[in-house]
Design a protein around this motif. Structure first.
Motif, PDB file in Angstrom:
ATOM      1  N   ALA A 261       6.510   6.194   1.607  1.00 29.45           N
ATOM      2  CA  ALA A 261       4.576   6.465   0.501  1.00 29.45           C
ATOM      3  C   ALA A 261       4.526   7.790   0.713  1.00 29.45           C
ATOM      4  N   LEU A 262       4.862   8.975   1.393  1.00 32.06           N
ATOM      5  CA  LEU A 262       5.032   9.846   1.133  1.00 32.06           C
ATOM      6  C   LEU A 262       6.932  10.595  -0.071  1.00 32.06           C
ATOM      7  N   HIS A 263       7.876   9.735   0.200  1.00 32.43           N
ATOM      8  CA  HIS A 263       8.930  10.002  -0.435  1.00 32.43           C
ATOM      9  C   HIS A 263       8.686   9.118  -2.174  1.00 32.43           C
ATOM     10  N   ASP A 264       7.695   7.902  -1.799  1.00 37.22           N
ATOM     11  CA  ASP A 264       7.072   7.896  -3.712  1.00 37.22           C
ATOM     12  C   ASP A 264       6.710   8.711  -4.364  1.00 37.22           C
ATOM     13  N   ILE A 265       5.754  10.292  -4.512  1.00 42.57           N
ATOM     14  CA  ILE A 265       5.188  10.486  -5.107  1.00 42.57           C
ATOM     15  C   ILE A 265       5.643  11.029  -5.432  1.00 42.57           C
ATOM     16  N   PRO A 266       6.864  12.602  -5.346  1.00 42.12           N
ATOM     17  CA  PRO A 266       7.863  12.874  -6.527  1.00 42.12           C
ATOM     18  C   PRO A 266       8.911  11.193  -7.168  1.00 42.12           C
ATOM     19  N   GLU A 267       8.507  10.196  -7.573  1.00 43.16           N
ATOM     20  CA  GLU A 267       8.993   9.301  -8.047  1.00 43.16           C
ATOM     21  C   GLU A 267       8.324   9.087  -9.147  1.00 43.16           C
ATOM     22  N   GLY A 268       6.640   8.503  -8.381  1.00 44.76           N
ATOM     23  CA  GLY A 268       5.031   9.033  -9.003  1.00 44.76           C
ATOM     24  C   GLY A 268       4.803  10.482 -10.114  1.00 44.76           C
TER      25      GLY A 268
ATOM     26  N   LEU B 244       1.132   2.169 -14.507  1.00 40.53           N
ATOM     27  CA  LEU B 244       2.029   1.621 -14.768  1.00 40.53           C
ATOM     28  C   LEU B 244       2.966   2.737 -13.264  1.00 40.53           C
ATOM     29  N   THR B 245       2.416   3.497 -13.220  1.00 41.06           N
ATOM     30  CA  THR B 245       2.721   4.243 -11.467  1.00 41.06           C
ATOM     31  C   THR B 245       2.682   3.155 -10.577  1.00 41.06           C
ATOM     32  N   LEU B 246       1.221   3.057 -10.503  1.00 47.04           N
ATOM     33  CA  LEU B 246       0.495   1.413  -9.633  1.00 47.04           C
ATOM     34  C   LEU B 246       1.157   0.661  -9.324  1.00 47.04           C
ATOM     35  N   LEU B 247       1.436   0.371 -10.575  1.00 41.98           N
ATOM     36  CA  LEU B 247       2.133  -1.136 -10.496  1.00 41.98           C
ATOM     37  C   LEU B 247       3.612  -1.080 -10.173  1.00 41.98           C
ATOM     38  N   SER B 248       4.009   0.269 -10.411  1.00 40.17           N
ATOM     39  CA  SER B 248       5.539  -0.367  -9.753  1.00 40.17           C
ATOM     40  C   SER B 248       5.737  -0.075  -8.416  1.00 40.17           C
ATOM     41  N   GLY B 249       4.526   0.482  -8.000  1.00 37.70           N
ATOM     42  CA  GLY B 249       5.062   0.278  -6.352  1.00 37.70           C
ATOM     43  C   GLY B 249       4.720  -1.110  -5.413  1.00 37.70           C
ATOM     44  N   VAL B 250       4.115  -2.157  -6.287  1.00 34.18           N
ATOM     45  CA  VAL B 250       4.026  -3.366  -6.085  1.00 34.18           C
ATOM     46  C   VAL B 250       5.185  -4.291  -5.552  1.00 34.18           C
ATOM     47  N   PRO B 251       6.596  -4.044  -6.166  1.00 40.48           N
ATOM     48  CA  PRO B 251       7.613  -4.462  -5.794  1.00 40.48           C
ATOM     49  C   PRO B 251       7.782  -4.372  -4.012  1.00 40.48           C
ATOM     50  N   THR B 252       7.255  -2.925  -3.237  1.00 40.32           N
ATOM     51  CA  THR B 252       7.422  -2.839  -2.392  1.00 40.32           C
ATOM     52  C   THR B 252       7.178  -3.524  -1.045  1.00 40.32           C
ATOM     53  N   GLY B 253       5.756  -4.828  -1.458  1.00 42.93           N
ATOM     54  CA  GLY B 253       4.440  -5.477  -1.381  1.00 42.93           C
ATOM     55  C   GLY B 253       5.641  -6.615  -0.615  1.00 42.93           C
TER      56      GLY B 253
ATOM     57  N   SER C  76       0.837  -1.059  -0.290  1.00 44.11           N
ATOM     58  CA  SER C  76      -0.432   0.024   0.532  1.00 44.11           C
ATOM     59  C   SER C  76       0.656   1.366   0.033  1.00 44.11           C
ATOM     60  N   ALA C  77       1.810   1.005   0.842  1.00 46.55           N
ATOM     61  CA  ALA C  77       2.812   2.275   1.003  1.00 46.55           C
ATOM     62  C   ALA C  77       3.108   2.634  -0.553  1.00 46.55           C
ATOM     63  N   GLY C  78       3.722   1.771  -1.531  1.00 46.57           N
ATOM     64  CA  GLY C  78       4.284   1.640  -2.701  1.00 46.57           C
ATOM     65  C   GLY C  78       3.601   2.272  -3.820  1.00 46.57           C
ATOM     66  N   ILE C  79       2.130   1.918  -3.561  1.00 47.75           N
ATOM     67  CA  ILE C  79       0.951   1.964  -4.709  1.00 47.75           C
ATOM     68  C   ILE C  79       0.373   3.429  -4.422  1.00 47.75           C
ATOM     69  N   ILE C  80       0.322   3.545  -3.403  1.00 50.99           N
ATOM     70  CA  ILE C  80      -0.381   4.652  -3.039  1.00 50.99           C
ATOM     71  C   ILE C  80       0.820   5.767  -3.130  1.00 50.99           C
ATOM     72  N   GLY C  81       2.264   5.919  -3.286  1.00 55.96           N
ATOM     73  CA  GLY C  81       2.704   7.122  -3.422  1.00 55.96           C
ATOM     74  C   GLY C  81       3.155   7.584  -4.555  1.00 55.96           C
TER      75      GLY C  81
END
Length: 243
Positions: free
Chosen positions: A140-147, A167-176, A13-18
């Motif tokens: 999650a906050l830190h991932d926002i600029p990466e998105g 794609l931006t959502l999928l890129s957060g999946v590896p965090t899980g 959730s942290a990666g996907i939401i960020g």
């Protein structure tokens, strides 16, 4: 609920939401001018440089060692050059433009970066649940600029808004996935996490310097592009200071 499952869900959730929140910028980029695109690309470049130089690499050196960090950077650059060769060769045969290629390459780099962040979350949950939760929020906050950095070249390259967002959502999946592995392994080797962080930092640094910045300069050669880069670095430093 199973603590392993909780750790994995919160990590994902942290990666996907960020990255997803950052990726929402795609819905506001209809027909941007070259000046605006150049500014956004250079701003994204500044964000990435600051995150790598003031967050990822210092953390890598602190957790492991200087030697581990340097080895990780070299590996990250080498792997992303190899990926770049494969992606560019495939897309050139399909007539895709440079911005789209850059966006896809950056997506790969950010997905690689999210894995060690997940490892940190999972390891954090094995120590204290509150620490794992706090770390997830900051990441999650830190991932926002990466998105934002990922969505800008993809959208500018002509990719559909919804596809960019997905794609931006999928890129957060590896965090899980990283959180799952990190929790299973518990006290995972600091050297391993150090190399993973530096690996991601090297990959992202290469993409920024070899792709994003040259693209922004080519699009618009005015001063606004340079200012965008500087403001991106400053905001990135502020975000990194929260880690």
């Amino acid at each position: 609920m199973n603590p392993l499952l909780v750790s994995s869900i919160i990590g994902a959730s942290a990666g996907i939401i960020g990255t997803g929140l950052g990726g929402m910028i795609a819905f506001f980029l209809d027909t941007p001018s070259k000046r605006l695109l150049s500014t956004l690309l250079s701003f994204s470049s500044g964000l990435m440089i600051a995150v790598v130089c003031f967050d990822l690499l210092p953390k890598s050196f602190e957790i492991g060692s200087f030697a581990c960090g340097i080895m990780g950077i070299i590996l990250g650059v080498a792997v992303i050059i190899f990926c770049e060769h494969l992606i560019y060769r495939d897309m050139e045969s399909k007539g895709k433009n440079e911005l789209l290629k850059t966006g896809i390459l950056l997506t790969v780099g950010i997905a690689l970066h999210n894995l060690p962040e997940g490892l940190a979350i999972g390891s954090g949950f094995t120590a204290y649940e509150s620490y794992g939760l706090g770390l997830s929020l900051v990441i999650a906050l830190h991932d926002i600029p990466e998105g934002v950095a990922m969505a800008t070249p993809l959208r500018a390259g002509g990719m559909d808004k919804l596809k960019v967002f997905m794609l931006t959502l999928l890129s957060g999946v590896p965090t899980g996935l990283g959180a799952f592995i990190g929790y299973l392994l518990g006290g995972i080797s600091p050297m391993f996490i150090s190399i993973c962080l530096a690996f991601a930092g090297g990959a992202m640094l290469y993409i920024t310097c070899a792709e994003l910045i040259p693209e922004s300069v080519e699009l618009y050669k005015g001063r606004i592009s340079s200012l965008g880069l500087l403001f991106g670095v400053i905001l990135g430093i502020v975000i990194s200071s929260m880690m």
